[in-house]
Every structure is written in C-alpha cells, then in structure tokens.
Design an enzyme around this catalytic site. Structure first.
Site: not given
Length: 533
Positions: A64, A97-98, A390
C-alpha cells in the site's frame, strides 16, 4: 573602496540551493520516492517489508503506497510533497495512493528533460494545465453511470472491489472479499459512514475463513457471576471511574491514630461506591458498559442486581457502541430522565477461534456490521485489514459518486490519446509539454506490464494503436499477459479515484517544478550544559 566579498544575509549554518541545483535536488528526491513505490503498482506488484528500529520491533509487509510512504522518514522537501499527496489520496478516496505518486514522478522525469532543452518551467506548466483539462474532459465523457439501475450498479461495485483487491494480499480470495465488502457498504444505504462497519482481526485459521457478521462485536468479556446473555437490552454507556472501593495508598498519606480508623475510611469509600452503583441502577439499565475499569466491589453489586457489566471497552469501542445502539456516553448519573439508553435485541457471548467476544444483535442502527478477519500471522491480518479498508473506502465513495471508468491502463491511454490529439493542434512550445504529459500517462500501464514481467513495449504499442483507432475499451489483461476488452473482463475503477490521481499528481508535479530556490533554516545551536553533575 568597496569590498567584493559576497554579502551574508542568512544566519550562520543556514543553507541555500539556487536555480538549477535546487531544481535538480527537487527532481532527484521526488523521482527517488516514485521509484521506491513503482514496483508495487498493479495486480502483479511486489510487497515491501517495513521494519522499525525501536525496542518493540515491529514488521509490516505491505504494498500500500500510503502505508509505505507514511512509515519512511524523508528529508528531501520535494519527496515530502509526494508523501503528502499520497496521504491526501488515501484520506480522500482510499485507493490510488501508489498511482498518484508514480504519475507525479513520471511527470517530473519528463519535466527534467524539457528543462534541460531550455524550455522554461512556466511554459511546461502552462502546457500541462491545458493537458489536464483535456484529459479530465476525456475521462468524464468516457465515464459510465449505472446509479439508477440497482442490478447493474451492484455488478459495477463488485467489479470495482475485485479490481481494487486484485493488487492486494486478498487477490487469492477476491471473489469472497469483494462480495463481503459490497454487502457491507450497501447496508449503509448511501450514508457512507464507515464507522458502522467494524473490522476485527483474530489470529488463527486462514483468510478464506473470514466472514461478515451482522450487528456489532465487542472484544470484551462479561464480569464474574453476571448474566452471559441479555434479551431486550437497555444499555448505559459510561466513561467514569469505578475503582474507588479501595484506598489507593500509593502516593497518598493517611494519618490515623488507630487501625480501626483505616477500616472506617474503607467503609466510607465502599458506601460512596454503593451510592454510585445505586444511581446507575436507577437508570433502569440491564447492561452497563464502562470505558474505564470496574473493580471487584462494584462488579459484585452489579452481579447481585443481575446487570451485565463490561469494563475497559476502549474509547473507539465506546464511541462505536454509542453510534450503533443509539445511546449517549455519560459520566454523571444524577438525572436518569435526561439520559438516552442504547438498545439492542440480544447480547450474547460467542467464540471466535479461542477467544470469547460479545455479540450485539438487532442494534438500533440497522446498517451496523462487523467483518471478522482470520489469518495465520499478525502481518497477514494487518495487510488484509488495510486492503479491505481501501476497498470499503472506494466503494463508499462510488455509492456517492456513481460514475465508473475502465481500469487496466485503459483510462490512462484514453486520456493520453486525447492529450496527444490536442498537442497536434497546438502551436508553440506548449505542444511539447502536452506531449510529455501524454507520455507520463502512458508510463502507468507500462509500469503495470513491467511489474508483471511482460513485454511492455509490445503491449503499450498495441494499446496505443487500438485507442488511436477509436477502440476505447481496450486495456491490459494481466492474467493472460495481453491486451483485451476490459469491459468484458470487468476491470472497472471508480471515476472519483481516477480523477483524483490525475489532478493531484499534476498539481504536485507542477508545485515541485515551480521551485527555483531551497532555503534551509539554521539548526538551533545547542547551549552547553552548566549544571553540576
């Protein structure tokens, strides 16, 4: 005669980096952060081990992006900007997020080569802004909205959950967990209040033994000799000290001229506690839940009155109980008529693995539910919780903003195609900046293919040709290692997540590109210690 020495305007110890050096330092820091998380992108991305160096050494195994970046100490100011946008992405939509960090990093790589060709940063930024507008418009036009068709919308939600979980540890059981996440979110009836969904982690068994439990679970036990099952419960939720039945000798002085006086003090303390318990019982409750400890004497008084007393329900547990049972948290008990008690049909003890928990069934907040996660190690459980969280965040956002777009690199190629077409019509240097923006967008599916070990150059060339000829549902099929129709494969993502990645990534890259000076304050001087040792 004038001195030609440079004038010192900063304090001693302050550092300044100017123009090219400052820009280079920003680019290097941001690109390093992007390269760090790049390998975790996509369904075949790898995990990282994060190890703390404190005494109680903890290990996290995760892919994550937000968790990785939150855990590493970063000194470079541009790198901190990227860490912050990944946090904002996590808070705002819960996923991507990445992607947002990698996209900003790829934009900066492009900017580095443009600046070295003597194109001014403001020209690059101006081109990027036009590119963002074109990309957002293409994404909005391609979005599909099934919000008015419950059957199709549920299928959309399941596809989004599968896509989100396919890059996480839960990918082996994504059918089970995507159904579980969708059921939990649809119970919320559009409120999006994720506090009503509780995640409990219990070691033992394996991930496939996880399940969704209706109602609320509290990881506590009932006091001694108290009823283990209560029907039609009236619950008083409190945050009050229930431990004054003994004199706390430590740190206090009691001067008496006879031992009998100590006994009198203890009796007075007990009377005081009995009075408090009587006040609590006047509320007409048959279940008392306290955030603080309940000592032996009041526990015995509750047992005599046939009341179930539960102690040390941590703050989050008490807050959530108040939400799901509809009761208020009280600290004083003088006005029973003003206190709102929580209600539920049945409270009973259940066993999960080797642990006993309390199950609250038929709570007043009907949408409340608990997901029980099982797993072999603590690291697996923690990562499973992050992955499911998530998915729940993305689904709850999708219930509010019902539009969806296709995943598997399809949306990125669609946006890149729109930006390239605009660049072809634009005169001047801005066109070069737009083309670089399109190239950065194409890097996302390239990295996804690289991480899976496939020939990215071949796959991206096929994707580009398909999108240029108007086939806008073609994306990467990472299970087979080829391009495919993502509409048939069911690779769907939330429109909100994709839009946030595009806008946040571009804004962060623009902010870093504007920098031409980095000034570091002088460190605080340490005064010598003149104390006598």
């Amino acid at each position: 005669m004038m001195s030609l020495n440079p004038v010192q305007i900063f304090k001693m110890g302050a550092e300044e980096e100017k123009s090219e050096t400052a820009r280079m330092s920003s680019f290097v820091g941001a690109i390093a952060i992007g390269d760090l998380v790049k390998s975790t992108l996509g369904p075949k991305g790898m995990d990282k081990i994060l190890q703390t160096s404190s005494n109680n050494e903890t290990i996290k195994v995760t892919n994550d992006g937000a968790t990785i970046l939150k855990s590493i100490g970063v000194d470079n100011p541009a790198a901190k900007v990227l860490v912050d946008i990944s946090m904002v992405q996590d808070d705002e939509v819960g996923d991507g997020t990445t992607s947002v960090v990698v996209f900003a990093c790829e934009l900066l790589k492009e900017a580095e080569s443009l600046v070295s060709q003597k194109i001014h940063p403001q020209t690059v930024i101006s081109g990027w802004r036009k590119a963002v507008d074109a990309a957002r418009e293409a994404l909005t036009n391609a979005a599909i909205d099934h919000g008015n068709d419950p059957v199709k919308f549920k299928e959309d939600l399941l596809n989004i959950a599968r896509t989100t979980l396919s890059s996480k540890i839960l990918t082996q059981h994504k059918e089970k967990f995507s159904n579980l996440a969708v059921d939990a979110v649809l119970r919320l009836k559009g409120s999006g209040n994720l506090d009503a969904i509780q995640l409990i982690k219990k070691l033992g068994a394996n991930l496939s033994d996880s399940y969704l439990e209706e109602g609320f679970l509290l990881d506590k036990r009932v006091g001694l000799n108290q009823p283990k099952r209560v029907e039609n419960a009236k619950i008083l939720i409190a945050n009050t000290p229930m431990d004054t039945d003994k004199i706390k000798v430590f740190g206090s002085r009691v001067r008496v001229d006879a031992v009998s006086k100590v006994a009198q003090l203890e009796v007075a303390e007990k009377e005081k506690m009995k009075l408090k318990v009587d006040k609590i019982l006047k509320h007409g409750c048959n279940v008392f839940i306290n955030r603080q400890l309940i000592y032996n004497y009041p526990e015995q008084l509750f047992s005599d009155a046939g009341v179930m007393a539960i102690e040390h329900a941590d703050f989050e547990g008490v807050e959530r109980l108040s939400l799901v049972t509809g009761g208020e948290i009280v600290s004083t008990f003088d006005c029973p008529e003003k206190v709102k008690l929580g209600t539920c049909d049945v409270i009973e003890e259940i066993m999960i693995g080797e642990d006993k928990l309390l199950k609250f069934s038929g709570v007043s907040l009907g949408e409340a539910c608990t997901v029980v996660l099982r797993g072999a190690t603590q690291q697996i459980l923690d990562e499973a919780e992050r992955s499911l969280h998530d998915a729940l965040c993305v689904l709850s956002q999708t219930v509010k903003e019902t539009r969806t777009v296709f995943g598997g690199g399809c949306s990125e190629m669609l946006m890149a195609d729109a930006v390239s077409k605009l660049a072809a019509k634009t005169p001047g240097k801005e066109a070069v900046a737009m083309e670089s923006f399109a190239k950065a967008l194409r890097q996302l599916p390239t990295i996804i293919a690289d991480n899976a070990g496939y020939d990215s150059a071949e796959l991206i060339a096929q994707l580009r040709a398909a999108h240029t000829s108007g086939k806008h549902t073609i994306g990467l099929d990472m299970q087979q290692g080829r391009v495919g129709d993502v509409a048939q494969l069911g690779i769907t993502e939330s429109f909100q997540v994709k839009r946030q990645v595009l806008v946040s990534g571009a804004e962060a890259a623009e902010m870093i590109l504007r920098v031409d000076n980095i000034i570091k304050a002088a460190p605080r001087p340490r005064a010598p210690d003149h104390r006598h040792h």
